[in-house]
Design a protein around this motif. Structure first.
Motif, mmCIF file in Angstrom:
data_model
loop_
_atom_site.group_PDB
_atom_site.id
_atom_site.type_symbol
_atom_site.label_atom_id
_atom_site.label_comp_id
_atom_site.label_asym_id
_atom_site.label_seq_id
_atom_site.Cartn_x
_atom_site.Cartn_y
_atom_site.Cartn_z
ATOM 1 N N UNK A 109 -10.694 -3.448 12.415
ATOM 2 C CA UNK A 109 -10.045 -1.957 12.694
ATOM 3 C C UNK A 109 -8.492 -2.356 12.215
ATOM 4 N N UNK A 110 -8.724 -2.245 10.789
ATOM 5 C CA UNK A 110 -7.068 -2.321 9.618
ATOM 6 C C UNK A 110 -6.346 -0.918 10.456
ATOM 7 N N UNK A 322 -15.974 0.671 3.921
ATOM 8 C CA UNK A 322 -14.600 0.907 3.269
ATOM 9 C C UNK A 322 -13.497 0.871 4.950
ATOM 10 N N UNK A 323 -14.145 1.641 6.067
ATOM 11 C CA UNK A 323 -12.650 1.012 6.743
ATOM 12 C C UNK A 323 -12.458 -0.378 7.568
ATOM 13 N N UNK A 324 -13.016 -0.911 6.482
ATOM 14 C CA UNK A 324 -12.316 -2.901 7.129
ATOM 15 C C UNK A 324 -12.313 -2.839 6.331
ATOM 16 N N UNK A 325 -11.805 -3.098 5.498
ATOM 17 C CA UNK A 325 -11.431 -3.472 3.927
ATOM 18 C C UNK A 325 -11.589 -3.002 2.499
ATOM 19 N N UNK A 326 -11.264 -1.228 2.542
ATOM 20 C CA UNK A 326 -10.542 -0.717 2.377
ATOM 21 C C UNK A 326 -9.546 0.117 2.686
ATOM 22 N N UNK A 327 -9.083 0.213 4.139
ATOM 23 C CA UNK A 327 -8.049 0.713 4.820
ATOM 24 C C UNK A 327 -7.674 1.900 5.142
#
Length: 560
Positions: A109-110, A322-327
């Motif tokens: 969860x970035x 993309x809501x993990x490792x594309x912030x």
């Protein structure tokens, strides 16, 4: 004055006449900007008083706080206007999780990028939907371009397609729906008639470290959770292709494997299943290969980490969050499909009042036929804004920075006498545990038993202690032996090696404090001797109050 035979006209309430009531107008956009600025100012002020990632409150204390702040609940008889909104923003920021805090490292969860948040607010203001062309024409075209770009990055050809979804769970569900329909189509029309008359038993293969959404999807699709066949993993926590081959070769005759789900970035270890080998085995047995790259899909943006995804182009479907490792702000997941025909076969429904055939023939088609959802917001806008602002290299650099932090954390854990590393980091997660003095070194428990139970309880308790203090946030999991492990999920690209050192120091301090409390409790029990008759109520209450006071003082000291 009213007209005979008609009800008297009633003027609308004043708020309905305000030119800035609706966000999508010029005046409304200006008011949205003013409100957003005011809310952001209140939130920033609240953040300055925070001790760390979480409020220093227990769950029941937070419940009491909201009861006091919202005596009439969230739907009062009359609204409180701008001041009510600003007060809500202030309290929310003061008491929510702060993902940008450098000692936040619990979940995938970035912290969201500012450019993505701004674009997301604009998407909300216009409230477009991509199900039909006329509900959001620009967003429809933008999503098509995003899907093409990501499909090309994954190595898919011109026939590929895809869709944005509400998350990895939704993407995995749709991928297994496609697999079910594609593999079983020759046996029965399962989309039309369902599974009731099917003689064969459809099954899905995945590693024991696969995400729980695989089993959930099987339940939703009528296959049942018992349809999941777990495959062993190797020492690097990757699915064993030879074990998969044996399992498929020796399966009962009535079983039909519809999919093999490979994981590219397991939730705990960040491990990547060997995609080329698994693709060869799956396709040799007539099964689809779905790659759950919800976590690891971000490696596509990094030249350094891209080799982890070698063989991705052999997949039939791919999930990327993309809501993990594309912030990105949640939600922003993508399902990519190597052959668009497979997507249309499972969700390509046409409805007269949304996407009639002649409108589609004339070019006025939305994305309803690609999705399990109907109304679907323009999540693509925030993603496109991010990619246009930062480019592939910018996103890749962020992931590489987090990868560097994970490697640094692992080095520190290895060097610490009371911390034990479970596995070398692959992406941005670090799994370890705290070992008390009696269980450190060669005495560390490896198998179920009283010592492992004690170490498990200590790690669970130290993590809750960090939660209560609010100054550090780490994750928790269990390995195959039942050992409780702590986990750092490092997704803050602006965090430093010093921040990681402080985070591990907080874990060590919490572990030692937990260990000392356990020793003190044991000592008191020994001094007390055999059990005594129950004490009077007032003595018990005094003891409870004293222990609560000591815990509160300890928490405050930890925050300082």
């Amino acid at each position: 004055m009213s007209t005979p035979g008609h009800a008297p006209s009633v003027p609308p309430p004043p708020p309905l006449l305000e030119p800035d009531l609706l966000a999508g107008t010029a005046a409304g956009l200006a008011e949205t900007g003013r409100l957003f600025t005011g809310m952001a100012r209140e939130a920033a002020a609240a953040l300055r008083g925070r001790p760390g990632p979480l409020p220093a409150l227990a769950p029941h204390e937070l419940t009491r706080l909201l009861d006091a702040e919202l005596p009439d609940g969230v739907l009062p008889p009359a609204g409180g206007g701008r001041q009510a909104v600003l007060a809500l923003a202030r309290s929310y920021a003061a008491h929510t999780v702060d993902l940008a805090a450098p000692r936040t490292a619990a979940h995938l969860q970035p912290p969201a990028l500012a450019v993505a948040v701004a674009a997301d607010a604009l998407a909300s203001a216009f409230n477009a939907s991509v199900d039909t062309w006329d509900s959001g024409p620009y967003a429809v075209e933008l999503e098509r371009r995003l899907i093409r770009a990501l499909a090309a990055l994954a190595g898919f050809g011109q026939a590929a397609d895809g869709v944005m979804t509400a998350g990895g769970t939704a993407s995995n569900l749709q991928a297994l729906l496609i697999a079910r329909d594609a593999v079983l189509r020759a046996r029965a029309d399962v989309r039309g008639a369902g599974l009731s008359g099917l003689a064969a038993r459809p099954t899905v293969y995945c590693s024991r470290l696969a995400h729980f959404s695989v089993a959930r999807a099987c339940a939703v699709l009528g296959l049942g959770e018992d349809a999941v066949r777990q495959v062993p993993v190797d020492a690097a926590h990757r699915m064993d292709p030879e074990a998969l081959e044996r399992a498929l070769r020796h399966r009962p005759a009535e079983e039909v494997p519809v999919a093999v789900v490979a994981t590219a970035g397991t939730t705990d270890y960040g491990s990547f299943d060997p995609l080329p080998e698994l693709a060869a085995v799956a396709h040799a047995h007539g099964a689809r290969l779905h790659v759950d790259a919800a976590y690891g899909g971000g490696a596509l943006f990094s030249d350094r980490l891209r080799p982890l995804l070698d063989g991705l182009d052999a997949a039939d479907t791919v999930t990327i969050d993309l809501h993990k490792t594309a912030w990105q702000p949640a939600a922003a997941s993508v399902l990519l499909v190597r052959d668009a025909a497979d997507l249309k076969a499972s969700t390509g429904l046409r409805v007269a009042y949304l996407n009639p055939d002649d409108d589609g023939a004339a070019g006025y088609d939305g994305l309803l036929g690609n999705s399990l959802a109907t109304t679907r917001r323009a999540d693509v806008l925030k993603v496109a804004a991010t990619f246009l602002a930062l480019g592939r290299a910018g996103i890749g650099a962020m992931l590489e920075a987090c990868h560097d932090l994970a490697r640094h954390a692992a080095d520190r854990v290895r060097a610490h006498p009371r911390l034990e590393l479970a596995a070398p980091p692959v992406l941005t997660t670090v799994v370890f545990r705290y070992l008390p003095r009696a269980a450190s070194g060669a005495a560390a428990p490896r198998h179920p038993g009283p010592l492992l139970d004690a170490v498990n309880a200590m790690n669970a308790e130290l993590r809750r202690g960090l939660l209560r203090g609010g100054g550090a946030l780490v994750g928790r999991t269990e390995d195959a032996s039942g050992a409780v492990r702590l986990k750092l999920t490092l997704l803050n690209p602006q965090a430093t090696a010093h921040d990681v050192d402080e985070l591990l120091a907080a874990v060590d301090a919490a572990g030692r404090a937990t260990e000392e409390r356990g020793t003190a409790r044991l000592g008191r029990q020994r001094e007390a001797g055999p059990p005594r008759p129950p004490k009077a109520r007032e003595e018990r209450e005094a003891r409870v109050a004293r222990e609560e006071r000591e815990e509160r003082e300890e928490r405050e000291e930890h925050c300082r």
